[in-house]
Every structure is written in C-alpha cells, then in structure tokens.
Write a protein that holds these residues in place. Structure first.
Motif, PDB file in Angstrom:
ATOM      1  N   GLU A   1       0.839  -1.189   0.000  1.00  0.00           N
ATOM      2  CA  GLU A   1       0.000   0.000   0.000  1.00  0.00           C
ATOM      3  C   GLU A   1       0.882   1.250   0.000  1.00  0.00           C
ATOM      4  OE1 GLU A   1      -2.810   0.105   3.215  1.00  0.00           O
ATOM      5  OE2 GLU A   1      -3.079   2.257   2.989  1.00  0.00           O
ATOM      6  N   LYS A   3       2.192   4.858   0.779  1.00  0.00           N
ATOM      7  CA  LYS A   3       2.081   5.576   2.050  1.00  0.00           C
ATOM      8  C   LYS A   3       2.992   6.790   2.049  1.00  0.00           C
ATOM      9  CE  LYS A   3       3.678   3.456   5.750  1.00  0.00           C
ATOM     10  NZ  LYS A   3       3.789   2.512   6.896  1.00  0.00           N
TER      11      LYS A   3
ATOM     12  N   ASP B  59      -9.249   5.771  -2.900  1.00  0.00           N
ATOM     13  CA  ASP B  59      -8.998   5.003  -1.681  1.00  0.00           C
ATOM     14  C   ASP B  59     -10.250   4.819  -0.820  1.00  0.00           C
ATOM     15  OD1 ASP B  59      -6.018   6.904  -1.644  1.00  0.00           O
ATOM     16  OD2 ASP B  59      -6.224   4.810  -2.264  1.00  0.00           O
TER      17      ASP B  59
END
Lengths: 112, 110
Positions: A1, A3, B59
């Motif tokens: 993911e 970040k 997201d």
C-alpha cells in the motif's frame, strides 16, 4: 500500500526561525514528489521534485529529494507569520491517471 | 491561469439527503479528482476520472459516486448523506505534473 508520512504533525516557531519539514514515502514505481501550502483555502503548489539531490528554491523556501532514503525535506528560512499554514506532501506513483498519495500534513504556526 | 471552481463553498444537509457537488475546470484537462480532507488524515482520494465517462475508484469510494459527462465537469454524488461524510471536499484537475485545486466545499451533514 502506498504511504506518505509527514513529520512533525505540528510545529510552533517564532518569526525569524528556520524550520525543516519532513516527508517520507513508500510508493511503488515513484514518479514525483510534490509540496503544497494550504492556508484557509485550497492547497497551492510549491515544488515538484523528481530527481535526487537537486534543490528546488523559491525565495525563503527550498526543498530536496533523496530517492535512495525515500524522503524529502522542505526548509523555510527567516519564517514570517504569513508562512503559517498546513504543508502537504504528495507522491505520484507511476500509475495511469496521475493519482497522488497525500500525507496528513504538517501544521506550522509562526508567532510574531 | 487555470481555474477550478466548485459549486458551493459551504453546504449543510440532513442525513439521508442526496447531495451533488459540482466541479468545473476551464483548461481542458483530462484528469480530474475528488478528495476529502479531514484533520489528521490529510487528503484522501475518493474517485478520479481520466476521461469523459471514465472513472476510477480512489482510496475511499464507499458512499460516493461520480459523473463525468463533459470534460470540464466532474460531479461527486452522495446518494444518501451520513454524518460521517461531514468533511471538506476538494476537487482538482491535473496537467503537466501539477494538480490545481478548487476552493473546496465544506459539507456538514446533520
């Protein structure tokens, strides 16, 4: 993911101080890192960094990227009360659509 | 200068209402984005569009939908507003490695 982590979360300094804001990231297929300043309105663009070690400068603000260590810093020298804002870091991965992943921001307050 | 405009600066709606947030850009950009911004969480991408009638989930797409019928206009729709959708909503368009943001809409859902 993907970040993006910014530090510190908030900072209070006095006029004339120099501040350093940090942005670290974990992104697959890094393309660019952007810095924004946000006052009581939408973010405004400051810098875009794509290459390591090349400093970008605009007046009292400067920024540099380290692609090996995966971080960037934003320096502000001789701070003024008008520098009080949220500073946002965003990283653009190499994906179609030019998505940006934003950090939570650093709230800077400059006291007179 | 690129201009990105949003239909409302402040909006107050009730739980369960359908809410439309409109965004218009005047620079013929293909890529447009909707974000929400909450304290301590930064900007989070809800949806984006890279062409007319094309959309991609970001997201946090749950509870939202979008519409891009014309290149200059990208709409965010809350089908049934809930209190946890109280937030600042920012629209952006993208060109030449820079995102241009609209002024934002502060939505409060009661």
């Amino acid at each position: 993911e993907d970040k993006v982590v910014q530090s510190p979360l908030s900072l209070v300094v006095h006029e004339g101080d120099t501040v350093t804001l940090n942005c670290s990231y974990e992104v697959t297929n890094f393309r660019s890192l952007l810095w924004y300043k946000q006052e009581k309105k939408a973010p405004t663009f400051l810098f875009m960094l794509t290459s390591s070690g090349i400093e970008k400068k605009s007046g009292r603000l400067s920024s540099i990227l380290d692609k090996k260590e995966l971080f960037s810093i934003l320096n502000i020298t001789a701070t003024q009360t008008g520098d009080s804002a949220i500073y946002l870091c965003a990283v653009g991965p190499m994906e179609y659509g030019n998505k940006l992943v934003f950090g939570a921001g650093t709230i800077l307050r400059v006291k007179s | 200068d690129v201009k990105v405009t949003q239909s409302s600066r402040y909006l107050v709606k009730r739980t369960g209402e359908k809410v439309f947030l409109e965004c218009v850009q005047d620079m013929d950009h293909e890529n447009m984005f909707w974000y929400r911004q909450d304290p301590g969480l930064g900007l989070r991408l809800i949806y984006f569009s890279y062409d007319v009638k094309m959309k991609e989930k970001g997201d946090i797409p749950e509870g939202y939908s979008v519409s891009r019928e014309k290149k200059e206009r990208f709409s965010l729709i809350l089908e049934s507003a809930s209190t946890n959708q109280t937030s600042m909503y920012l629209c952006a368009s993208f060109s030449d490695n820079e995102q241009f943001f609209g002024p934002g809409t502060r939505l409060t859902v009661l």
